[in-house]
Design an enzyme around this catalytic site. Sequence first.
Site, short mmCIF file in Angstrom:
data_model
loop_
_atom_site.label_atom_id
_atom_site.label_comp_id
_atom_site.label_asym_id
_atom_site.label_seq_id
_atom_site.Cartn_x
_atom_site.Cartn_y
_atom_site.Cartn_z
N GLY A 18 0.00 89.71 -37.43
CA GLY A 18 0.30 89.83 -36.01
C GLY A 18 0.94 91.16 -35.67
N PRO A 189 -4.91 91.08 -57.23
CA PRO A 189 -4.95 90.12 -56.11
C PRO A 189 -5.78 90.61 -54.94
CG PRO A 189 -2.72 90.29 -56.99
CD PRO A 189 -3.52 91.37 -57.65
N CYS A 380 17.27 77.99 -20.26
CA CYS A 380 16.60 76.69 -20.17
C CYS A 380 17.59 75.57 -20.50
CB CYS A 380 15.37 76.69 -21.09
SG CYS A 380 14.21 75.34 -20.75
N GLN A 384 21.17 74.11 -18.61
CA GLN A 384 21.46 72.71 -18.30
C GLN A 384 22.77 72.26 -18.93
OE1 GLN A 384 17.97 70.59 -19.57
NE2 GLN A 384 16.62 71.64 -18.11
N HIS A 517 12.48 81.40 -19.16
CA HIS A 517 12.61 82.09 -20.44
C HIS A 517 12.36 83.59 -20.26
CE1 HIS A 517 12.88 78.57 -23.14
NE2 HIS A 517 12.21 77.97 -22.17
N GLU A 519 13.18 85.99 -22.07
CA GLU A 519 12.87 86.69 -23.34
C GLU A 519 11.38 86.91 -23.51
OE1 GLU A 519 13.14 82.25 -24.60
OE2 GLU A 519 13.96 83.59 -23.07
#
Length: 545
Positions: A18, A189, A380, A384, A517, A519
């Site tokens: 990624g 490998p 989030c 709360q 969110h 982020e």
Amino acid sequence: MARYVFITGGVVSSLGKGIASAALGALLQARGYRVRLRKLDPYLNVDPGTMSPTQHGEVFVTDDGAETDLDLGHYERFTGRSATKTDNITTGRIYKNIIDKERRGDYLGATVQVIPHVTNEIKNFVIEGNEDYDFVLCEIGGTVGDIEAMPFMEAIRQLGNDLPRGNAVYLHLTLMPYIPAAGELKTKPTQHSVKELQALGIHPDILLVRADREIPEAERKKLSLFCNVRPSAVIQALDVSSIYDVPLAYHKEGLDDEVLAAFGIDPAPVPRLEPWEEVSERIKTPEGDVTIAIVGKYTGLKDAYKSLIEALYHGGIANRVKVNLEWIESEVFEKEDPAPWLEKVHGILVPGGFGERGAEGKINAARFAREHKVPYFGICYGMQMAVLDAARNLAGITDAVSSEFDTKHGTNVVGIMTEWLKGNQLEKRSADGDLGGTMRLGAYPHPLKKGSLISDIYGSTEVSERHRHRYEVNIAYREKLEEAGLVFSGISPDGLLPETIEYPRDVHPWFIGVQYHPELKSRPLEPHPLFASFIEAAKTQSRLV
């Protein structure tokens, strides 16, 4: 027409496909190209939304409400391009689409098979909607040899023939381990991994080889010879101190040059890498440091908070400080006094989460931050829990709870949402309905109270942020909570859903909770304003502790 780079992995998982894909995307963008990244995930879940964070890590949410693989977060952070639901697909979605078509009779009586029906569905996903892009980078999840990835491998093999000649390049990420007893880096490998890939009909054009030390020229030539790639296409990928050094490191090794050469692009545009050099310089030469306590419930697997961690680091980049993270399991504060854990930190962050476990500990963390004037950021679930602290300890609602973890013995100041507006569409959910894809998901706009701390931080009274939650603070308690000193500084446009809370600046230096969110939209080249401001407040706090 778009050119395609197919990125596969071999030898072991967790090599960083990624990051490699995102970094390559950033390098191609730095040369002026339009880039799109897509991820193929082999698991049978329709999406990762119902998977435990301890198994799969963070669920990344896009503006259009897709629950996706966390690698899409890397794609967004490195390229600045917002991903969509069409940038991630799983085996589960592929098979669901096919079964739906079969039930409708779309296949006109044909026997539905892996080839061609499954592979065609995958190919359609890969190539559709790419008219506006120069390059499409397509990452295949898992490792070569995984049985569940076989249809994806076959699909990208077929695409190598379906696309015009010269429009597909295969990049294979492998590992070259160092054996201390032999004192050598081993090529075997990688040789075996490439051999397995070749047996599937895919011949890699470029090898990106992870190693913990410089790869000698002799070993590179050996890989070139036995893996049938050009010597210049054996690119070493050494460990770096920060993931944001990866684009510069890969450019130095010639990865983007080799990719463009494989497509016959010569001469290639000169890359503009100054923004990445600035980020790298700020990370390596901080002017101080701050310590942030993250009070959560998945602290054993940091990937569960991947975007959150990176957003905090982005806040550090914006303020030229190093951000140190103290991970604290919230259940600890249900048995112990938070003071010994929190009195030396410069900021407290309570992130999102689900379920009853650790909830009381998060409430106690919010209370400590409020009473001791420590910068607090509740996201989030963290918002709360801060509201429950205010309800119990300021507003006199001593039995305040959330229906997420108590439906019988308290006052549900936080409760499950049954309906809400998405644009002009009324969304409805039931408590006993499916869990997958049934939360309030994606970007929703909302106004902010003029003159509030959060509106000043954004520099605007209108924002749009990404949501992922099923429970919401009950607006019926707003008046009582505001009388106790808590400010509801952001409410949904229909006036029903609290989006942000805070304490006035004359009461607390920095205490903000958000239902969304933030982020998910923070990037190293564009740190999210809330994280930049939170770290700035922590920087001020560090001078007081």
